[in-house]
Motif scaffolding. Structure first.
Motif, PDB file in Angstrom:
ATOM      1  N   SER A 470     -41.081  24.408 -11.927  1.00 34.31           N
ATOM      2  CA  SER A 470     -41.766  25.869 -11.680  1.00 34.31           C
ATOM      3  C   SER A 470     -42.571  25.600 -10.531  1.00 34.31           C
ATOM      4  O   SER A 470     -43.326  24.727 -10.614  1.00 34.31           O
ATOM      5  N   GLY A 471     -42.510  26.746  -9.925  1.00 27.95           N
ATOM      6  CA  GLY A 471     -43.719  26.466  -8.641  1.00 27.95           C
ATOM      7  C   GLY A 471     -44.520  27.859  -8.612  1.00 27.95           C
ATOM      8  O   GLY A 471     -44.192  28.908  -9.146  1.00 27.95           O
ATOM      9  N   HIS A 472     -45.700  27.679  -8.038  1.00 26.04           N
ATOM     10  CA  HIS A 472     -46.622  28.769  -8.200  1.00 26.04           C
ATOM     11  C   HIS A 472     -47.776  28.620  -6.959  1.00 26.04           C
ATOM     12  O   HIS A 472     -48.136  27.439  -6.757  1.00 26.04           O
ATOM     13  N   GLY A 473     -48.167  29.633  -6.539  1.00 24.05           N
ATOM     14  CA  GLY A 473     -49.397  29.483  -5.621  1.00 24.05           C
ATOM     15  C   GLY A 473     -48.702  29.033  -4.156  1.00 24.05           C
ATOM     16  O   GLY A 473     -49.896  28.517  -3.427  1.00 24.05           O
ATOM     17  N   VAL A 474     -47.648  29.107  -3.893  1.00 22.94           N
ATOM     18  CA  VAL A 474     -47.193  28.331  -2.416  1.00 22.94           C
ATOM     19  C   VAL A 474     -47.305  29.568  -1.633  1.00 22.94           C
ATOM     20  O   VAL A 474     -46.911  30.817  -1.679  1.00 22.94           O
ATOM     21  N   THR A 475     -48.334  29.275  -0.255  1.00 20.52           N
ATOM     22  CA  THR A 475     -48.570  30.074   0.589  1.00 20.52           C
ATOM     23  C   THR A 475     -48.078  29.772   1.897  1.00 20.52           C
ATOM     24  O   THR A 475     -47.778  28.496   2.238  1.00 20.52           O
ATOM     25  N   GLY A 476     -48.184  30.499   2.972  1.00 18.94           N
ATOM     26  CA  GLY A 476     -48.033  30.087   4.400  1.00 18.94           C
ATOM     27  C   GLY A 476     -46.301  30.035   4.795  1.00 18.94           C
ATOM     28  O   GLY A 476     -45.575  30.591   4.007  1.00 18.94           O
ATOM     29  N   GLN A 477     -46.076  29.306   5.705  1.00 18.88           N
ATOM     30  CA  GLN A 477     -44.937  29.251   6.123  1.00 18.88           C
ATOM     31  C   GLN A 477     -43.837  28.007   5.450  1.00 18.88           C
ATOM     32  O   GLN A 477     -42.789  27.867   5.988  1.00 18.88           O
ATOM     33  N   GLU A 478     -44.537  27.372   4.717  1.00 20.08           N
ATOM     34  CA  GLU A 478     -43.923  26.239   4.083  1.00 20.08           C
ATOM     35  C   GLU A 478     -42.527  26.719   3.171  1.00 20.08           C
ATOM     36  O   GLU A 478     -42.727  27.575   2.540  1.00 20.08           O
ATOM     37  N   LEU A 479     -41.371  25.924   3.640  1.00 11.67           N
ATOM     38  CA  LEU A 479     -39.985  26.459   2.910  1.00 11.67           C
ATOM     39  C   LEU A 479     -39.950  25.506   1.571  1.00 11.67           C
ATOM     40  O   LEU A 479     -39.140  25.839   0.714  1.00 11.67           O
ATOM     41  N   ILE A 480     -40.817  24.501   1.363  1.00 10.94           N
ATOM     42  CA  ILE A 480     -40.495  23.693   0.275  1.00 10.94           C
ATOM     43  C   ILE A 480     -41.886  23.303  -0.374  1.00 10.94           C
ATOM     44  O   ILE A 480     -42.837  23.337   0.283  1.00 10.94           O
ATOM     45  N   ALA A 481     -41.944  23.023  -1.690  1.00 14.57           N
ATOM     46  CA  ALA A 481     -42.977  22.476  -2.540  1.00 14.57           C
ATOM     47  C   ALA A 481     -42.161  21.148  -3.079  1.00 14.57           C
ATOM     48  O   ALA A 481     -40.978  20.985  -3.500  1.00 14.57           O
ATOM     49  N   GLU A 482     -42.882  19.989  -2.995  1.00 12.13           N
ATOM     50  CA  GLU A 482     -42.223  18.587  -3.490  1.00 12.13           C
ATOM     51  C   GLU A 482     -43.202  17.737  -4.008  1.00 12.13           C
ATOM     52  O   GLU A 482     -44.336  17.623  -3.966  1.00 12.13           O
ATOM     53  N   GLY A 483     -42.633  16.919  -4.851  1.00  7.76           N
ATOM     54  CA  GLY A 483     -43.075  15.937  -5.656  1.00  7.76           C
ATOM     55  C   GLY A 483     -42.107  14.812  -5.809  1.00  7.76           C
ATOM     56  O   GLY A 483     -41.212  14.623  -5.005  1.00  7.76           O
ATOM     57  N   SER A 484     -42.375  14.005  -6.884  1.00 10.98           N
ATOM     58  CA  SER A 484     -41.406  12.842  -7.023  1.00 10.98           C
ATOM     59  C   SER A 484     -41.054  12.502  -8.646  1.00 10.98           C
ATOM     60  O   SER A 484     -42.230  13.024  -9.315  1.00 10.98           O
ATOM     61  N   LEU A 485     -40.035  11.808  -8.950  1.00 16.50           N
ATOM     62  CA  LEU A 485     -39.700  11.340 -10.427  1.00 16.50           C
ATOM     63  C   LEU A 485     -39.207  10.267 -10.153  1.00 16.50           C
ATOM     64  O   LEU A 485     -38.315   9.881  -9.467  1.00 16.50           O
ATOM     65  N   SER A 486     -40.059   9.173 -10.828  1.00 18.89           N
ATOM     66  CA  SER A 486     -39.642   7.811 -10.858  1.00 18.89           C
ATOM     67  C   SER A 486     -39.382   7.204 -12.290  1.00 18.89           C
ATOM     68  O   SER A 486     -40.258   7.557 -13.109  1.00 18.89           O
ATOM     69  N   TRP A 487     -38.419   6.429 -12.264  1.00 21.35           N
ATOM     70  CA  TRP A 487     -38.053   5.715 -13.645  1.00 21.35           C
ATOM     71  C   TRP A 487     -38.639   4.427 -13.551  1.00 21.35           C
ATOM     72  O   TRP A 487     -38.161   3.474 -12.487  1.00 21.35           O
ATOM     73  N   VAL A 488     -39.462   3.886 -14.239  1.00 19.07           N
ATOM     74  CA  VAL A 488     -40.215   2.511 -13.678  1.00 19.07           C
ATOM     75  C   VAL A 488     -39.615   1.359 -15.044  1.00 19.07           C
ATOM     76  O   VAL A 488     -40.246   1.887 -16.400  1.00 19.07           O
ATOM     77  N   SER A 489     -39.424   0.380 -14.684  1.00 15.71           N
ATOM     78  CA  SER A 489     -39.445  -0.610 -15.647  1.00 15.71           C
ATOM     79  C   SER A 489     -40.193  -1.805 -15.321  1.00 15.71           C
ATOM     80  O   SER A 489     -40.809  -1.965 -14.171  1.00 15.71           O
ATOM     81  N   GLU A 490     -40.090  -3.030 -15.754  1.00 11.51           N
ATOM     82  CA  GLU A 490     -40.707  -4.376 -15.303  1.00 11.51           C
ATOM     83  C   GLU A 490     -40.420  -4.499 -13.998  1.00 11.51           C
ATOM     84  O   GLU A 490     -40.940  -5.250 -13.293  1.00 11.51           O
ATOM     85  N   LYS A 491     -38.980  -4.385 -13.578  1.00 11.70           N
ATOM     86  CA  LYS A 491     -38.498  -5.027 -12.208  1.00 11.70           C
ATOM     87  C   LYS A 491     -38.236  -3.797 -11.337  1.00 11.70           C
ATOM     88  O   LYS A 491     -37.946  -4.124 -10.252  1.00 11.70           O
ATOM     89  N   HIS A 492     -38.041  -2.525 -11.666  1.00 12.77           N
ATOM     90  CA  HIS A 492     -37.427  -1.569 -10.960  1.00 12.77           C
ATOM     91  C   HIS A 492     -38.146  -0.369 -10.776  1.00 12.77           C
ATOM     92  O   HIS A 492     -39.056  -0.012 -11.754  1.00 12.77           O
ATOM     93  N   VAL A 493     -38.108   0.448  -9.867  1.00 13.96           N
ATOM     94  CA  VAL A 493     -38.979   1.672  -9.536  1.00 13.96           C
ATOM     95  C   VAL A 493     -37.604   2.469  -9.133  1.00 13.96           C
ATOM     96  O   VAL A 493     -37.001   2.071  -7.861  1.00 13.96           O
ATOM     97  N   VAL A 494     -37.210   3.356  -9.686  1.00 13.44           N
ATOM     98  CA  VAL A 494     -35.897   4.379  -9.156  1.00 13.44           C
ATOM     99  C   VAL A 494     -36.594   5.706  -8.956  1.00 13.44           C
ATOM    100  O   VAL A 494     -36.666   6.494  -9.950  1.00 13.44           O
ATOM    101  N   ARG A 495     -36.858   5.934  -7.660  1.00 10.61           N
ATOM    102  CA  ARG A 495     -37.395   7.262  -7.124  1.00 10.61           C
ATOM    103  C   ARG A 495     -36.544   8.298  -6.802  1.00 10.61           C
ATOM    104  O   ARG A 495     -35.740   7.891  -5.703  1.00 10.61           O
ATOM    105  N   SER A 496     -36.697   9.549  -7.042  1.00 10.35           N
ATOM    106  CA  SER A 496     -36.156  10.567  -6.559  1.00 10.35           C
ATOM    107  C   SER A 496     -37.176  11.617  -6.177  1.00 10.35           C
ATOM    108  O   SER A 496     -37.962  12.130  -7.190  1.00 10.35           O
TER     109      SER A 496
END
Length: 518
Positions: A470-496
């Motif tokens: 969910s998003g809130h408080g987005v202002t200006g001309q930005e078309l997107i708000a973004e972050g990331s989700l990563s699945w982290v193990s001992e050997k891997h980082v799977v980032r989206s």
């Protein structure tokens, strides 16, 4: 190699014929450096149709994002079954330096450095004319003799002859500065002369200094040195100004472009006798998403060799979830103005071939699921008139909306209420492994993942999770708000990337389908 284009355009029938031949020939990857109209629906786009046929047979199709940046919603080849590539810079510079008479130094680039053998740091008067600001000197060229001339780079063939005329008239050299929109993206060209190219910001410094004699008793002057080729330049990569940007006008629920790859000032094999070539040799330095596309196609070929059983969707997932989110200076990847590049410019990140070979987890999508997505489009868009594959009737397929495709990136509408999607990952790493979720999001974005831990006991095992955004408080001309989700193990980082997109109207007009060399 399949020729599908003439001098100016590429016929739809030729594109389809080329893709059909590639499928018959049993290729493993198709590299398509073509761009078209961002407004044509997937069911009416010959490249999208042909690419679907290839993907359904296990062939990965890699396409150029287009050269209509930095305009938003300009990305082409944005169907979810192709891998869409944006263009960035490399850590290489054909370096040259301009030393001003007041002691300041401006670093630029010069592709033709033959002058380095004969040039000396001799100082010459600096000339900038507001009337002939792009080196279009009409009539008498006597004013340029013995001077270094400052001009606006128009990036046209006409300017090559204009600069030659200036040099023939006795100029000591030419300094070209970028247009404002180009920012720090310098497309180097061979002007067969002593030409140094600088950024728009440095161009403003040069113009101000070159006209300072009105208020200064010391006449403006400059000298030039050529520093050959430098490696390890920072920051890199930087998104090139011309690289087309998302969000997709046709599928806003899919992040496009997918990934960033080297596409600025690329040394490339080049047919020496083509009318489009300024070179007489077998190589040229070219910029465009056309140049970025083959880099990723090569990575796809490497992955296919290592993992011949991987589907096109799995190969795409491996490339996207292991891509670099930071540059070689350790900071966020920048755009052409050296501001923070958003996901609609860089995609998931910059391609990293070594990491892509061992992604840990992957997101797979079958041809039936892609067809189910088109069936959903047909039920919501009146202009969708045909199926991608007549052997996959909608009556037998589940309708899958864009956001619910098992894509390795997550894109949802930007709304104040939670929007939930489901994703399924397949274990291609160690048989026994446990991953814990890591979410990074700005204050304007709330992201919840359930469950927060997933465990596997064997290779090939699948696990499903949900993501609410969910998003809130987005202002200006930005078309997107973004972050990331990563699945982290001992050997891997799977980032989206997790991207929430403002719901916008139709994409801007784009030209007909052409090659995407800049």
């Amino acid at each position: 190699m399949y020729k599908v284009c003439g001098d100016e355009t590429c016929d739809s029938s030729a594109i389809l014929a080329g893709l059909d031949e590639a499928i018959k020939d049993g290729v493993d990857v198709v590299s398509v450096s073509l761009g078209g109209d961002a407004r044509i629906s997937f069911e009416q786009d010959p490249l999208a149709l042909g690419a679907f046929a290839a993907v359904s047979k296990g062939i990965t199709v890699v396409c150029a994002a287009g050269n209509h940046g930095p305009t938003p919603i300009s990305v082409t080849n944005d169907s979810p079954w192709v891998l869409t590539v944006a263009a960035g810079s490399m850590d290489r510079s054909f370096a040259a330096s301009v030393y001003l008479g007041d002691g300041r130094r401006i670093d630029g680039e010069a592709l033709n450095q033959l002058a380095a053998k004969t040039s000396s740091p001799k100082r010459y008067p600096l000339l900038y004319s507001e009337v002939e600001h792009s080196c279009q000197f009409a009539g008498d060229l006597g004013s340029v003799r013995g001077k270094i001339v400052v001009c606006l780079a128009t990036n046209t063939r006409e300017q090559v002859s204009q600069i030659q005329s200036v040099m023939d008239a006795g100029a000591a050299g030419v300094i070209l500065y970028n247009l404002g929109d180009n920012g720090y993206t310098t497309i180097v060209r061979d002007y067969n002369s002593s030409v140094v190219q600088v950024t728009s910001a440095d161009g403003a410094v040069l113009m101000d200094y070159a006209t300072s004699s009105k208020n200064n008793t010391t006449a403006p002057s400059a000298s030039v040195t050529y520093n050959n080729t430098l490696l390890g330049v920072r920051p890199a990569p930087v998104v090139a100004f011309f690289s087309s940007r998302g969000p997709s006008g046709l599928a806003p629920g899919i992040l496009k472009p997918d990934v960033l790859a080297p596409g600025l000032n690329v040394l490339a094999a080049w047919p020496p006798k083509t009318t489009d070539s300024a070179s007489t040799g077998p190589f040229n330095v070219i910029s465009g998403t056309s140049m970025a596309t083959p880099h990723v196609s090569g990575v796809v070929a490497l992955l296919k060799g290592l993992h011949p059983d991987w589907s096109p969707a799995v190969i795409k997932s491996a490339i996207l979830t292991t891509s670099d989110a930071v540059d070689n200076a350790g900071g966020t990847i920048l755009d052409e103005q050296h501001g923070k590049a958003n996901a609609c410019g860089r995609g998931a990140g910059h391609v990293n071939p070594v990491k892509a070979a061992d992604p840990g987890l992957v997101y797979d999508i079958t041809a039936d699921e892609f067809a189910g997505y088109i069936c959903w489009l047909q039920s919501t868009h009146t202009n969708a008139t045909s199926l991608l594959d007549s052997t996959l009737p909608c009556a037998t397929l589940p309708k899958i909306r864009t956001e619910q495709l098992n894509y390795p990136t997550i894109t949802v509408p930007l709304r104040p209420t939670p929007f939930t999607v489901n994703r399924t990952v397949t274990n291609v790493g160690p048989a026994e492994s446990t991953y814990t979720v890591k979410v990074e999001a700005p204050s304007t974005l709330t992201v919840h993942v359930s469950p927060e831990t997933i465990s596997f006991s064997k290779a090939g095992e699948k696990k499903t999770f949900s993501v609410s955004v969910s998003g809130h408080g987005v202002t200006g001309q930005e078309l997107i708000a973004e972050g990331s989700l990563s699945w982290v193990s001992e050997k891997h980082v799977v980032r989206s990337p997790v991207v929430a997109v403002v719901e916008v109207g139709s994409p801007p007009p784009a030209p007909g389908r052409t090659s995407t060399q800049h």
